[in-house]
Every structure is written in structure tokens, then in C-alpha cells.
Design an enzyme around this catalytic site. Sequence first.
Site, PDB file in Angstrom:
ATOM      1  N   SER A 386       0.746  -1.305  -0.033  1.00 41.86           N
ATOM      2  CA  SER A 386       0.008  -0.036   0.044  1.00 41.86           C
ATOM      3  C   SER A 386       0.932   1.304  -0.114  1.00 41.86           C
ATOM      4  CB  SER A 386      -0.976  -0.039   1.286  1.00 41.86           C
ATOM      5  OG  SER A 386      -2.029   0.824   1.353  1.00 41.86           O
ATOM      6  N   ASP A 397      11.028   5.396  -9.690  1.00 41.26           N
ATOM      7  CA  ASP A 397      10.493   5.793 -11.201  1.00 41.26           C
ATOM      8  C   ASP A 397      11.060   7.066 -11.409  1.00 41.26           C
ATOM      9  OD1 ASP A 397       8.994   3.481 -11.105  1.00 41.26           O
ATOM     10  OD2 ASP A 397       7.213   4.101 -11.450  1.00 41.26           O
ATOM     11  N   LYS A 411      -0.384  -4.146  -3.279  1.00 45.08           N
ATOM     12  CA  LYS A 411      -1.656  -3.814  -3.133  1.00 45.08           C
ATOM     13  C   LYS A 411      -1.877  -2.447  -3.455  1.00 45.08           C
ATOM     14  CE  LYS A 411      -4.696  -2.232   0.826  1.00 45.08           C
ATOM     15  NZ  LYS A 411      -4.895  -0.904   0.336  1.00 45.08           N
TER      16      LYS A 411
END
Length: 537
Positions: A386, A397, A411
Site C-alpha cells: 500500500s 520511477d 496492494k
Amino acid sequence: MAIRDRNAQSRVSPFQALSRRLRGYGRFAAPAAAAFLALNAHGNPVQAVPSADPASVSEQVFAVGFGKIAEVYLKPVSFDQLGVDGLKGLTVIDPTVKVERASSTVRLYVSGALAAEYGAAGAADAAGWATLTTRVIDRARLFSPQLALATPERIYQVVFDGVTADLDGYSRYTGVQRATNERAQREGYGGIGVSLTIDNNRVTVRDVLPRSPADRANLRDGDQLLAIDGELTTRLNEADMRDRLRGPTGTIVMVTLARDGGTPRRVPLRRERVVPSTVTSSVVDQVGVIKLERFNATTASNLRDAVAVIRQNTGRNLHGLVLDLRGNPGGLLDQAVSVADLFIKRGRIIATEGRHPDSRQRFEAAPDDIADGLPLVVLVDGRSASSAEVVAAALQDSGRAVVIGASSYGKGSVQTVTRLPNDGELFLTWSRIYTPAGYTLHRQGVQPMVCTSRAGQTDPDALLADLRDGRVRPTQIASWRAKAADDEQALASLRESCPWKEHEPELDLKVATRLLAEPGLYQRAVALAVVNTVAER
């Protein structure tokens, strides 16, 4: 919604005859009017359970809960299925209770006997199903001893469990006691800022929160807690002590303590809002290591403070930072965004997409970095989920950090939390999370640049060899990611590229410190991380 006779209209059954005699009592939930309203398999009346005036079940709890499901859940819902499956949850308490849906009729059976029939509400009528659910429960409690004795809280739990089971694995109902504890962990509570340990009836103060009322009053780890507001702790269990220490902010609690076997002292403490700290830090080999246990209301601010202390204590000798998110189950999304934003100067942090207009959001970074560009490594494992995955993916990224460890949990959804009228909480999935590279975390998780979980790999230098020798191929990961949402084989290949297996926890940290000790190798890893772009969202 009318109660209808199960027998043919052309003849009068015992049920119908008695129903007509009792019509003046209104709906058949009144105990006095319901003494013989169920029929056994032979059509004879069955004695109802004598009323003990059990606590009533609130229709409002179901009305708010069902209404929220209809409004915000990730996908459109039909209460034709949800409503019936919620009522079927009553079987958990009494296996003889059975609820059936036949066309536009909902039938209730207890011990094989028909107790009542109701006209079903519409598929989109959340309020109608809340009313029907309450009526069926009231009716069933008249004939089921188990349901008659069950608390309303227990009934809410089994009904909402039945409803949310039709949604997804993350939507759930949490009862009052657990919800209260979880709210305290997320948002804080009125208290003094200590934890307690109990050993052979000796109650000891632990983990005094900095700047809390306990800290300012000079309470320290190891102090023995003898009494709370004059009540000896030997007479209290753990829950009693917690409840007595907590209370409305601004109120006073008197504690009696002894240190090192000395003379007891009484200390008045004024309760304040206390948010448990989820951040701990240390320095290992000139690397600042910061562990985040979960994300609550003060995680980002506590992390900022930890970085400042590490930098102040190490000065120019600091090689970099390690953000340890292993075992972190997640928490508040806004805190995850804030944590990532502490290190990212520009660009997308995450995007969310759902059915409700408010669930479609874009989070962009503010132009600052509390670490001033210091090299950053993030540790993850199969239990990182999460909000922890949000941080790891955003930092990877954006090219701000190198991720080390094993594939994270996967998740990739956001839950909205509704506090119900009974003080329980309903968690509902309302959006999917997309990383800056455009892939969804749902089922995929975050893949580390350096995998430490493959069998037989225990040497930190050997684990960095592929990166050092140019054998890392992030384009293969990107290819699997691009297909994984619709291709089970691609998803399986992605997950198997770095499967999580139990291994020596220190291995991850050893690899991180080795990487940070080689600036050129670290920069190569960062550059490779940003190749994994799927699509801009």
C-alpha cells in the site's frame, strides 16, 4: 416492504390466519405479537424465543454503510446480491438461520421453519436494503436463541462481512473496539505518550514519546507504574490501564511511579493528542538508516526530523540514506505522498483512478529535497504494501532512489474509511494507484533494482555483480509490466523475477551500504531505474 404468506392465496394457512388476527400490531417484530409466527415443515406454528429485550440493531448503521458502498466503491454494485449475502452472514451466529432470494421475494427460515417473507428492495436501493436487513434481523432474533443473545456489534460484523466479501479483499468492516485502536494508531488519541509492559504484575513504563506530557514530566523507560488515579495497577488489566491513561485532551490523570526501587512519587499529567511515532533511525557505516513501521498522521514530519538529526550528527561524512520499508503494511495515503515529496523535487508522485470523481487525483512534487540530493536506497520485501509501495515506486520511477530487496506485496488500491453511527468503520476500495511510470501496483507490486531474495545468494558483492558488470536488463521488467494487467503469464514472470523468500534481514542493509559506498555504481542503478516507463497517465 410487506410480509407475505408462503402458501397459495386460494386457502388460508395457520400462518395467514394468525397474521390476520395480529394485523393490528403492525409489522411482526413486536415480541408480544410474534409468539407463533413461524411454521415448521408440517405447517404447524413454532414457539418463538421469549423476548429478553435484547439491545436493538440500528437501521442507521446499515443505511450509512450501504449508502457509502453505493456511492464510492470502485465499481458499480448491485444490492440484489450484496444485500442477500449480508443477511446470509447471520448463519455464522446461528447455522439454522437461512435467507433465500426468489424472484422479488426474500424469505427467512429458522430451524427449517419459514419465519417471514418480504418484498425485496431494488438493486440500486441502498436505503431499502438497509430497512429490509434490519427487519429480517429483528424477525430472526425472535426465533433464534443465538441471535437473540448476540450483541448488535456481533450482528453488524457478520452482516458487513457478508456484504464486503462480494467486493474485494481490502474492503472490510471493523468493529468498535478494533476501530478505536486503529484510529488511535492513525490519527492519535488523548493520552500521556507512553507504552507499558507487564511482567509478573510489575507494570513498567516503556517508549516515552519525545515532547509528550510524560516526557516533559520526566517519566523514563524503566519507571514502575504503581497506580493510576489512586487505583493500584495490580488490580487492573492491560486494557483497563490503557483506558485510564487515555481520555479527552486537556484532562488530568494522576500517576504514581517509582524509579529504581526508590520512594514513590505522584505526578499529575495533562492529556494531549498523542500520535504514536512510526519512525526510528540510526547510523551504520556512515549511512543513515531510517525505519518506517507504518504511515500515520505524523510520519512525514517525524521522518523530516530524523533526517535532520542524522545530517547534523554526521555532517559531511554521511554517504547516503536508507529508507527501510520492509514489513510496512501501509497507512494514510496523504502521508505516503508527503514522504515521497520530501525527497523528490519535481514530477509526478502517483495518480489514482476510480469511479467516484473525487477518487481521480494527480499528486505532484514540490520543488525541495530535505536530503539535498544525498544518495537514497529504499528497502522493500513481500510485506511492504500500500502506502509503502507508493513511496518505493515514486522514488524509483523518478530516479531519486535505488530499490533493494524483494518484490513488494502488490496492494495497489486506496481505501476510503467511513465512521459509522456505532463507531465502527467501513473500509471501501475506491481507486487504483498508478506510479509515475504508469503501471498499476495492483498485484504487480514494486520490483527492486537489486534483488536479494533469490535462493543461494548471500554475498553482498555477488548480488551487486550483475549491476556492476552491466547484466541488469530493466527493459524486460518494463515489458512484463506493460502486459501484466491483462496477461497472467506476464504477471507471473514479473512476480517470479524477484520472489520474496525469508532471508537474513541484514543482507539487504549490507547490499545497500556497499552500493552507497560506490557512487558510480549507485548512479548507474539510478539511471537504469527510470528506463522502466510504461505509459504516462
